[in-house]
Motif scaffolding. Sequence first.
Motif, mmCIF file in Angstrom:
data_model
loop_
_atom_site.group_PDB
_atom_site.id
_atom_site.type_symbol
_atom_site.label_atom_id
_atom_site.label_comp_id
_atom_site.label_asym_id
_atom_site.label_seq_id
_atom_site.Cartn_x
_atom_site.Cartn_y
_atom_site.Cartn_z
ATOM 1 N N UNK A 1 44.067 -7.331 10.487
ATOM 2 C CA UNK A 1 43.749 -8.603 9.852
ATOM 3 C C UNK A 1 42.305 -8.578 9.328
ATOM 4 N N UNK A 2 42.036 -9.175 8.166
ATOM 5 C CA UNK A 2 40.644 -9.282 7.704
ATOM 6 C C UNK A 2 39.831 -10.157 8.652
ATOM 7 N N UNK A 3 38.538 -9.897 8.705
ATOM 8 C CA UNK A 3 37.635 -10.693 9.541
ATOM 9 C C UNK A 3 36.933 -11.736 8.682
ATOM 10 N N UNK A 4 36.924 -12.959 9.153
ATOM 11 C CA UNK A 4 36.291 -14.041 8.396
ATOM 12 C C UNK A 4 34.814 -13.739 8.170
ATOM 13 N N UNK A 5 34.392 -13.831 6.921
ATOM 14 C CA UNK A 5 32.990 -13.634 6.591
ATOM 15 C C UNK A 5 32.548 -12.192 6.526
ATOM 16 N N UNK A 6 33.433 -11.238 6.817
ATOM 17 C CA UNK A 6 33.065 -9.821 6.778
ATOM 18 C C UNK A 6 32.879 -9.391 5.324
ATOM 19 N N UNK B 1 36.130 -26.876 4.800
ATOM 20 C CA UNK B 1 36.393 -27.131 6.223
ATOM 21 C C UNK B 1 35.237 -26.676 7.115
ATOM 22 N N UNK B 2 34.018 -26.926 6.636
ATOM 23 C CA UNK B 2 32.820 -26.657 7.430
ATOM 24 C C UNK B 2 32.352 -25.223 7.437
ATOM 25 N N UNK B 3 33.051 -24.336 6.694
ATOM 26 C CA UNK B 3 32.628 -22.926 6.661
ATOM 27 C C UNK B 3 31.501 -22.747 5.662
ATOM 28 N N UNK B 4 30.666 -21.743 5.891
ATOM 29 C CA UNK B 4 29.552 -21.466 4.986
ATOM 30 C C UNK B 4 29.288 -19.971 5.001
ATOM 31 N N UNK B 5 30.109 -19.225 4.297
ATOM 32 C CA UNK B 5 29.994 -17.758 4.298
ATOM 33 C C UNK B 5 29.897 -17.259 2.862
ATOM 34 N N UNK B 6 28.842 -17.710 2.176
ATOM 35 C CA UNK B 6 28.693 -17.353 0.768
ATOM 36 C C UNK B 6 28.366 -15.878 0.570
ATOM 37 N N UNK C 1 31.416 -14.254 -0.456
ATOM 38 C CA UNK C 1 31.738 -14.527 -1.860
ATOM 39 C C UNK C 1 31.003 -13.559 -2.779
ATOM 40 N N UNK C 2 29.748 -13.322 -2.509
ATOM 41 C CA UNK C 2 28.973 -12.369 -3.315
ATOM 42 C C UNK C 2 29.568 -10.976 -3.221
ATOM 43 N N UNK C 3 29.961 -10.568 -2.034
ATOM 44 C CA UNK C 3 30.567 -9.249 -1.851
ATOM 45 C C UNK C 3 31.925 -9.165 -2.529
ATOM 46 N N UNK C 4 32.688 -10.250 -2.461
ATOM 47 C CA UNK C 4 33.979 -10.323 -3.151
ATOM 48 C C UNK C 4 33.793 -10.101 -4.651
ATOM 49 N N UNK C 5 32.797 -10.769 -5.229
ATOM 50 C CA UNK C 5 32.515 -10.602 -6.656
ATOM 51 C C UNK C 5 32.094 -9.173 -6.974
ATOM 52 N N UNK C 6 31.284 -8.579 -6.098
ATOM 53 C CA UNK C 6 30.859 -7.187 -6.314
ATOM 54 C C UNK C 6 32.066 -6.256 -6.336
#
Length: 327
Positions: A119-124, A248-253, A256-261
């Motif tokens: 499973x993917x890890x949140x914010x990884x 939902x209170x998450x803040x793992x931007x 997002x930057x890594x996803x775009x990369x």
Amino acid sequence: MTDFDPIYSMVSAKAIKGLIESNYALAGLASCRLLQRGLNDVYLVSSTSGERYVFRLSHHRVRGPADVKSETDFLIHVSKLGVPVATPIPTIGCELFLQVHAPEGRREGVLFQAVDGREPHAGDVGDAHANGRTLALLHNAADTYIPNAPLYKLDLDHLLYRPLARIRSSGVIEDPSVLDELDKIAERTGAAIKLSANLSWTYCHGDCHGFNSKITEAGEAVFFDFDDGGPGYLAYDLAVFLWAQVSFGRETTRAWTSFLDGYRLIRPITSDDFEAALRFVVVRHVWLMGEHASRVDEWGSNNVRWISRGLGFVRAWESEYLMGRLF
């Protein structure tokens, strides 16, 4: 003959196992168990030789029947081009899906090869990068795909305006002022998106929030769960991942930057699509609110109470990220 008209029936794992044995050329099925129920019922099937499969039985949804014909056709197309996705397994009759009759009406079933990996890890950031890369591969493959009479388009009517109507009709939000403010935010967001004349159109995954994938030992993200997909805005497909990092209170931007990369490693993102992705975060949240609002009669009002708080997120997102960009 019954005294009631059911809106949802739970099919036993034993019955699903028998259904698969009757319709697929798979030898030695050892077990079948329910993995989860939600917008679909999902079962894990194992054979005596260790092979694993996933059977997804679609629910009735307010938008209409599951578009399994277009979904499975698209999956075959992209898998042939090397995109890592869970592929559908054909029946004995060479069909890629089943139509079964439940007490509430017809339901669609698809058998997939189970995806190996964790499973993917949140914010990884590494997992986010892998998800971005696979989504770009998917969009590249979609460039050569001609949709096979899709039932739905992921346009503003499907993603924003109809969900708003479902929220209103559900009665979950009782305060008229809350509904009015939600309508106004949605109207501003939709108007801004319509002003962006150069937005890209593709065949979308539709639910790429980062957890509809497995991460292989090689660090590759293998996608599954395409039942919310269809032709639509590329910016929306990007925005779903961003929404998952900030709602939902998450803040793992950073993710997002890594996803775009990861995405840009394979495919560029136009400035118009990037700007629109920020707006589509609002669209995604309203879509989910509407999707859950449509299930009140099945899930119960207590289980969708979060919808009444959904305005807070879209209000804050518009205020912080969109006010200077709306028009």
